[in-house]
Design an enzyme around this catalytic site. Structure first.
Site, PDB file in Angstrom:
ATOM      1  N   LYS A 359     -22.115  -2.175 -11.302  1.00  0.00           N
ATOM      2  CA  LYS A 359     -22.882  -0.922 -11.286  1.00  0.00           C
ATOM      3  C   LYS A 359     -24.167  -1.039 -12.103  1.00  0.00           C
ATOM      4  O   LYS A 359     -25.218  -0.564 -11.699  1.00  0.00           O
ATOM      5  CB  LYS A 359     -22.029   0.232 -11.809  1.00  0.00           C
ATOM      6  CG  LYS A 359     -20.871   0.601 -10.927  1.00  0.00           C
ATOM      7  CD  LYS A 359     -20.193   1.880 -11.374  1.00  0.00           C
ATOM      8  CE  LYS A 359     -19.716   1.822 -12.807  1.00  0.00           C
ATOM      9  NZ  LYS A 359     -18.708   0.764 -13.040  1.00  0.00           N
ATOM     10  N   THR A 361     -25.824  -3.762 -12.737  1.00  0.00           N
ATOM     11  CA  THR A 361     -26.727  -4.654 -12.005  1.00  0.00           C
ATOM     12  C   THR A 361     -27.407  -3.919 -10.863  1.00  0.00           C
ATOM     13  O   THR A 361     -28.614  -4.075 -10.631  1.00  0.00           O
ATOM     14  CB  THR A 361     -25.936  -5.865 -11.473  1.00  0.00           C
ATOM     15  OG1 THR A 361     -25.210  -6.461 -12.541  1.00  0.00           O
ATOM     16  CG2 THR A 361     -26.866  -6.904 -10.874  1.00  0.00           C
ATOM     17  N   ARG A 383     -25.892   2.921 -20.753  1.00  0.00           N
ATOM     18  CA  ARG A 383     -25.145   3.035 -22.004  1.00  0.00           C
ATOM     19  C   ARG A 383     -25.350   1.789 -22.852  1.00  0.00           C
ATOM     20  O   ARG A 383     -25.556   0.694 -22.333  1.00  0.00           O
ATOM     21  CB  ARG A 383     -23.655   3.211 -21.719  1.00  0.00           C
ATOM     22  CG  ARG A 383     -23.279   4.545 -21.129  1.00  0.00           C
ATOM     23  CD  ARG A 383     -21.804   4.595 -20.787  1.00  0.00           C
ATOM     24  NE  ARG A 383     -21.480   3.689 -19.694  1.00  0.00           N
ATOM     25  CZ  ARG A 383     -20.245   3.304 -19.380  1.00  0.00           C
ATOM     26  NH1 ARG A 383     -19.220   3.716 -20.108  1.00  0.00           N
ATOM     27  NH2 ARG A 383     -20.026   2.500 -18.374  1.00  0.00           N
ATOM     28  N   LYS A 394     -14.860  -9.337 -20.765  1.00  0.00           N
ATOM     29  CA  LYS A 394     -15.828  -8.636 -19.915  1.00  0.00           C
ATOM     30  C   LYS A 394     -17.257  -9.078 -20.179  1.00  0.00           C
ATOM     31  O   LYS A 394     -18.069  -9.231 -19.275  1.00  0.00           O
ATOM     32  CB  LYS A 394     -15.709  -7.124 -20.117  1.00  0.00           C
ATOM     33  CG  LYS A 394     -16.666  -6.318 -19.241  1.00  0.00           C
ATOM     34  CD  LYS A 394     -16.495  -4.840 -19.478  1.00  0.00           C
ATOM     35  CE  LYS A 394     -17.436  -4.032 -18.592  1.00  0.00           C
ATOM     36  NZ  LYS A 394     -18.846  -4.254 -18.908  1.00  0.00           N
ATOM     37  N   ALA A 613     -15.501   5.224 -20.371  1.00  0.00           N
ATOM     38  CA  ALA A 613     -15.218   6.183 -19.295  1.00  0.00           C
ATOM     39  C   ALA A 613     -13.733   6.440 -19.119  1.00  0.00           C
ATOM     40  O   ALA A 613     -13.348   7.456 -18.539  1.00  0.00           O
ATOM     41  CB  ALA A 613     -15.813   5.687 -17.976  1.00  0.00           C
ATOM     42  N   PHE A 644     -16.850   2.900 -14.691  1.00  0.00           N
ATOM     43  CA  PHE A 644     -15.697   2.654 -13.840  1.00  0.00           C
ATOM     44  C   PHE A 644     -15.879   3.294 -12.452  1.00  0.00           C
ATOM     45  O   PHE A 644     -16.997   3.436 -11.965  1.00  0.00           O
ATOM     46  CB  PHE A 644     -14.408   3.092 -14.520  1.00  0.00           C
ATOM     47  CG  PHE A 644     -14.131   2.326 -15.790  1.00  0.00           C
ATOM     48  CD1 PHE A 644     -14.129   0.947 -15.800  1.00  0.00           C
ATOM     49  CD2 PHE A 644     -13.879   2.986 -16.980  1.00  0.00           C
ATOM     50  CE1 PHE A 644     -13.876   0.230 -16.967  1.00  0.00           C
ATOM     51  CE2 PHE A 644     -13.619   2.292 -18.147  1.00  0.00           C
ATOM     52  CZ  PHE A 644     -13.625   0.898 -18.136  1.00  0.00           C
ATOM     53  N   PHE A 732     -22.084 -10.844  -2.887  1.00  0.00           N
ATOM     54  CA  PHE A 732     -21.830 -12.102  -3.583  1.00  0.00           C
ATOM     55  C   PHE A 732     -22.095 -13.258  -2.619  1.00  0.00           C
ATOM     56  O   PHE A 732     -22.074 -13.085  -1.395  1.00  0.00           O
ATOM     57  CB  PHE A 732     -20.385 -12.170  -4.087  1.00  0.00           C
ATOM     58  CG  PHE A 732     -20.066 -11.197  -5.193  1.00  0.00           C
ATOM     59  CD1 PHE A 732     -21.018 -10.305  -5.666  1.00  0.00           C
ATOM     60  CD2 PHE A 732     -18.798 -11.153  -5.751  1.00  0.00           C
ATOM     61  CE1 PHE A 732     -20.729  -9.415  -6.687  1.00  0.00           C
ATOM     62  CE2 PHE A 732     -18.491 -10.257  -6.765  1.00  0.00           C
ATOM     63  CZ  PHE A 732     -19.458  -9.386  -7.238  1.00  0.00           C
ATOM     64  N   TRP A 761     -29.129  -9.440  -7.394  1.00  0.00           N
ATOM     65  CA  TRP A 761     -28.607 -10.438  -8.327  1.00  0.00           C
ATOM     66  C   TRP A 761     -29.288 -11.788  -8.128  1.00  0.00           C
ATOM     67  O   TRP A 761     -29.596 -12.483  -9.075  1.00  0.00           O
ATOM     68  CB  TRP A 761     -27.091 -10.577  -8.142  1.00  0.00           C
ATOM     69  CG  TRP A 761     -26.459 -11.561  -9.085  1.00  0.00           C
ATOM     70  CD1 TRP A 761     -26.092 -11.359 -10.384  1.00  0.00           C
ATOM     71  CD2 TRP A 761     -26.133 -12.932  -8.803  1.00  0.00           C
ATOM     72  NE1 TRP A 761     -25.559 -12.501 -10.927  1.00  0.00           N
ATOM     73  CE2 TRP A 761     -25.570 -13.487  -9.972  1.00  0.00           C
ATOM     74  CE3 TRP A 761     -26.261 -13.742  -7.669  1.00  0.00           C
ATOM     75  CZ2 TRP A 761     -25.134 -14.803 -10.053  1.00  0.00           C
ATOM     76  CZ3 TRP A 761     -25.823 -15.059  -7.733  1.00  0.00           C
ATOM     77  CH2 TRP A 761     -25.271 -15.585  -8.920  1.00  0.00           C
TER      78      TRP A 761
END
Length: 882
Positions: A359, A361, A383, A394, A613, A644, A732, A761
């Site tokens: 999200k 990205t 954030r 992560k 979240a 999320f 991807f 990306w």
């Protein structure tokens, strides 16, 4: 003149208060004169010559001025009045303020200047220094005026012998209405006259000659007496008229009013919405795509002050941290309060894998596409990441590939210290709780009262926060000596029940051995030990307060309302009761300002607040969004991200954040990946740190089709709020064309406004241009936004509404503890707050292993807690703990 009427109002950042002209604190020590409007080096020389001429000519001070000069003066005043009148039609409180720093007595010029300024509609402020003031004293006053946002122009009235380059260049160029600084002279010489101030004396000489019918082209003009900045300005202006040079001893202070109005008009013009003149950074994508840190370090960010200027921030509205970060002052909201907002876009997602679906990205890729490729004003609002996940599996949250916030290590670590400020404030409050329990357990009522209200120099008085506590207790007394023994006892004793304390200490590190601890074991704590715990810093209610507040005073009120425990009678104990609200606010006074950074392509980003979240509301700050919406202006876009899946972060964005801010979203961008859809379609489990199974790296259309049920459900959730949905498929390298086309087709069938594949990306904003076009088209539709529930409903009914309408549960089941807490909060008057569900993010249900769209389940509510300062009730679902 109208072409020049865009220059001093740049500094008019705020409307001036009504009333007479303001006098600054450092008032006359050598003179008590009124106001004036004379200027810098040549301005002072001009005034002295004017007085000398008046004293030595046949015209006395009261004699009429020469007709040509008087005509120009009248024209300047009249034109200034007309322009001010037009500007004030749109901004009634608008009035330029000129400050004059004067050394010595000059009552004659002060009176003349004050009268003429009032006639032209200007405010004059005099700062009078002794005639013998030195260079440092004058510069000190200049620097004060430079930083005073209430003053929009600055002139010097000091002796000729006091002038120096150091004094002249201490002036802020944008306040230098006499055009004395090297910056203004340099711009004039370069031919950027429209971007600088030109000496009013020099302009007056040109106008006087031209209005007298003198042709300047080809003339050789002798310069007598002029020197320094005046000489340089005259030479430049006459050369452009085809002449050589000239000199004039004539100076009239009224003409500064023309520059003041010019600057004012420029400022008002720049406050209107316009497309940014943004210098975007170029990308040179490599294949294969390097690591995120390699990409980040390969790009050199713009200096943050340059970025700030490009997007319309004034120099006094930013506080720079290093080369690439700055805090933005909240005063901007007042300056731009009449500016139309841009479009408000939320990026949410389907139920994610433990790896995340990109999200952040997508958010960065979208704003890079909008601004760097479509030339549309746009801002990303993200954030700030916690160091817990950053140092865990992560990792950081700056985006990835060629869609990142840079420098990524500064984004992910420390930033400007906001989380550290939250940690300090949180732990100060935790310390205050235990210290209060200790003191109440070990002191008499009288001793405790005397410590809370000590005698200082023989005087005892209540503080403001103590008076508020007395009022809360129903004690209507203001004299500490007037309280009865019973009233003193009620005031001094909070009588906190240790078993009800909900306020925990925090640290921004994953330190599992602090999850349950025993405190108070030292002998000095006299047996006041209890079990406690450390939470992650971003789980502090202070983080949620920061994210939802709309200003410093509101933040202080919210901090004061935070409930930390109950007393032995079941009544809530707040930070206000402990008397620490002011201290908490001071610790947070800088953290409240949003942090400005940039993307890989040089587009602006606000990074501010970072509540999780799953256990909080999971959105960046209201203040960052509000400021960004003003800066992009009408036609621009602010893109923010919710944590999320849409069932968690988006639901809370709508029901909590939008309710607090009053902002109305235009579009939801729902992020999906083929990988996550295969998982929801029955694929093998996805585990962080473990290589993906072949089902995720090879084409499998059946798994994709089966998993689109989760995508369809998340689209339906967004539609409950009346907001159009654009699906962004984050592509991807292992995704096939057939899989991509299938997802986009099924998303449209499910009700999405559009669905587009995104390649940011691998190639940056260029890879999300199709998404940007889709978002612009969706945002052009009329919003039918609505909340999911009425906050006046009982707490249980609000929880049930979310469980059934959003998660798809059959019903809810409350534990006895949860029911008891709901009854208590309702009795305490907190029943009308919105709901912030603390639930696993890995499933629509309370069971992380239930993928796709679980049905027919009963949602268990194990506990219910309250964040009264933040303004919500948060039920704990299943085994979730905070």
């Amino acid at each position: 003149m109208s072409a020049r009427l865009s220059l001093v109002l740049r500094r008019l950042a705020r409307p001036q208060p009504p009333g007479p002209p303001r006098r600054l604190p450092s008032l006359c020590r050598a003179s008590s004169g009124g106001g004036g409007g004379c200027g810098g080096g040549e301005g002072l020389l001009g005034q002295q010559r004017l007085r000398d001429t008046q004293a030595g000519s046949s015209q006395g001070p009261g004699s009429p001025a020469p007709p040509a000069r008087d005509s120009i003066v009248r024209e300047v005043i009249q034109n200034s009045k007309e322009v001010l009148s037009l500007l004030q039609e749109k901004t009634p409180t608008f009035k330029p303020v000129l400050a004059i720093i004067q050394a010595g007595d000059d009552n004659l010029m002060q009176e003349v200047n004050q009268n003429l300024a009032e006639e032209a509609g200007l405010n004059i402020t005099h700062i009078c220094l002794p005639a013998e003031s030195g260079e440092d004293e004058i510069i000190d006053e200049i620097l004060k005026i430079n930083e005073d946002t209430r003053v929009h122009g600055l002139a010097l009235q000091i002796a000729e012998t006091s002038f120096s380059n150091k004094i002249l260049n201490a002036l802020k160029p944008e306040k230098d209405v006499d055009g004395l600084t090297d910056v203004n002279l340099g711009k004039l010489v370069r031919g950027d006259a429209h971007e600088c101030f030109i000496s009013p004396v020099a302009r007056a000489v040109i106008e006087l000659l031209e209005k007298s019918g003198v042709s300047l082209d080809g003339k050789k003009i002798l310069v007598i007496g002029a020197h320094g900045s005046l000489e340089a300005t005259l030479q430049c202006l006459f050369q452009r008229k085809g002449s050589m040079t000239m000199s004039s001893q004539w100076k009239t202070p009224q003409l500064q009013g023309k520059n003041m109005v010019s600057s004012g008009r420029r400022w008002l013009r720049e406050q209107q919405h316009r497309r940014w003149r943004l210098h975007c950074l170029k990308l040179q994508p490599l294949s294969p795509v390097p690591s995120d840190i390699e990409i980040s370090r390969a790009q050199t960010p713009k200096a943050v002050e340059i970025l700030a200027k490009e997007i319309g921030l004034l120099a006094d509205e930013i506080e720079i941290y290093g080369k690439s970060k700055a805090k933005v002052r909240l005063s901007l909201l007042e300056r731009l309060k009449d500016q139309a907002d841009g479009k408000y876009v939320l990026v949410a997602g389907i139920t994610p894998t433990p790896l995340g679906e990109g999200k952040s990205t997508v958010t960065i890729g979208l704003v890079q596409a909008l601004t760097a490729h479509l030339n549309v004003n746009s801002f990303a609002c993200l954030r700030q990441p916690s160091q817990g996940p950053t140092f865990g599996v992560k990792g950081g949250a700056a985006g990835g590939g060629y869609a990142q916030v840079i420098p990524m290590e500064e984004f992910n670590l420390h930033l400007t210290g906001d989380i550290h400020a939250i940690t300090a404030a949180n732990n100060l409050l935790a310390a205050a709780i235990d210290a209060r329990i200790l003191h109440e357990n070990t002191q008499t009522d009288k001793a405790l009262y005397n410590r809370l209200v000590p005698s200082v120099n023989g005087v005892r008085e209540f503080s403001k926060i103590q008076l508020a506590r007395l009022k809360k207790l129903g004690i209507n007394k203001t004299d500490p000596s007037a309280l009865t023994e019973e009233e003193m006892r009620k005031f001094a004793r909070l009588d906190i029940d240790p078993s009800t304390i909900t306020w925990q200490r925090v640290v921004d590190t994953n330190d599992r051995f602090l999850r349950k601890i025993t405190i108070g074991q030292a002998n000095t704590e006299k047996g006041c030990s209890r079990q406690a715990q450390f939470d992650i810093a971003v789980a502090s209610e202070i983080m949620a307060v920061l994210a939802l507040t709309d200003g410093l005073s509101d933040m202080k009120e919210r901090l004061g309302r935070m409930v930390v425990a109950s007393d032995r009678n079941g009544q809530p104990v707040t930070a206000d009761d402990l008397g620490v609200t002011g201290a908490l606010t001071v610790l947070m006074k800088d953290a409240i300002k949003p942090n400005l950074m940039q993307t890989l392509e040089g587009t602006p980003v606000f990074v501010h607040a970072g509540p999780f979240a799953n256990i909080a509301h999971g959105n960046s700050s209201v203040l960052a969004d509000k400021i960004a919406l003003k800066l992009v202006g009408e036609g621009g876009f602010v893109v923010t991200e919710a944590g999320f899946g849409a069932d968690i972060g988006m639901e809370k964005f709508f029901n909590i954040k939008c309710r607090a801010s009053g902002l109305v979203p235009s579009v939801v961008v729902l992020v999906a990946t083929v990988r996550a859809l295969k998982m929801h379609g029955g694929g093998p489990s996805v585990t962080a740190g473990v290589p993906l199974k072949k089902e995720y790296t090879e084409e499998n259309l059946q798994l994709v089709a089966d998993g689109c049920c989760n995508l369809e459900k998340q689209i339906q959730i967004a539609q409950l709020f009346g907001v159009p949905v654009v699906v962004a498929l984050n592509v991807f390298k292992t995704d096939t064309r057939a899989e991509i086309d299938l997802v986009c087709e099924l998303a449209k069938r499910a009700g999405a406004f559009n669905a587009v594949p995104c390649y940011h990306w691998s190639i940056g904003g260029k890879g999300s241009v199709d998404l940007a076009w889709a978002v612009r088209e969706a945002a052009s539709k009329e919003s039918r936004f609505q909340f999911l529930y009425d906050v006046q409903l009982p707490i249980v009914e609000k929880i049930r509404t979310i469980a059934q309408c959003v998660y798809g549960a059959k019903d809810i089941e409350l534990s006895p503890e949860a029911q008891s807490k709901i009854d208590r909060y309702t009795e305490q008057g907190f029943g009308n707050l919105p709901i912030c569900m603390a639930k696993t993010h890995l499933s629509l249900s309370h069971q992380p292993d239930k993928k796709g769209v679980p049905k027919g389940f009963i949602l268990p509510i194990s506990d219910v807690r309250a964040s009264i300062g933040a303004g919500f009730i948060y039920p704990l679902v299943g085994t979730v703990s905070v």
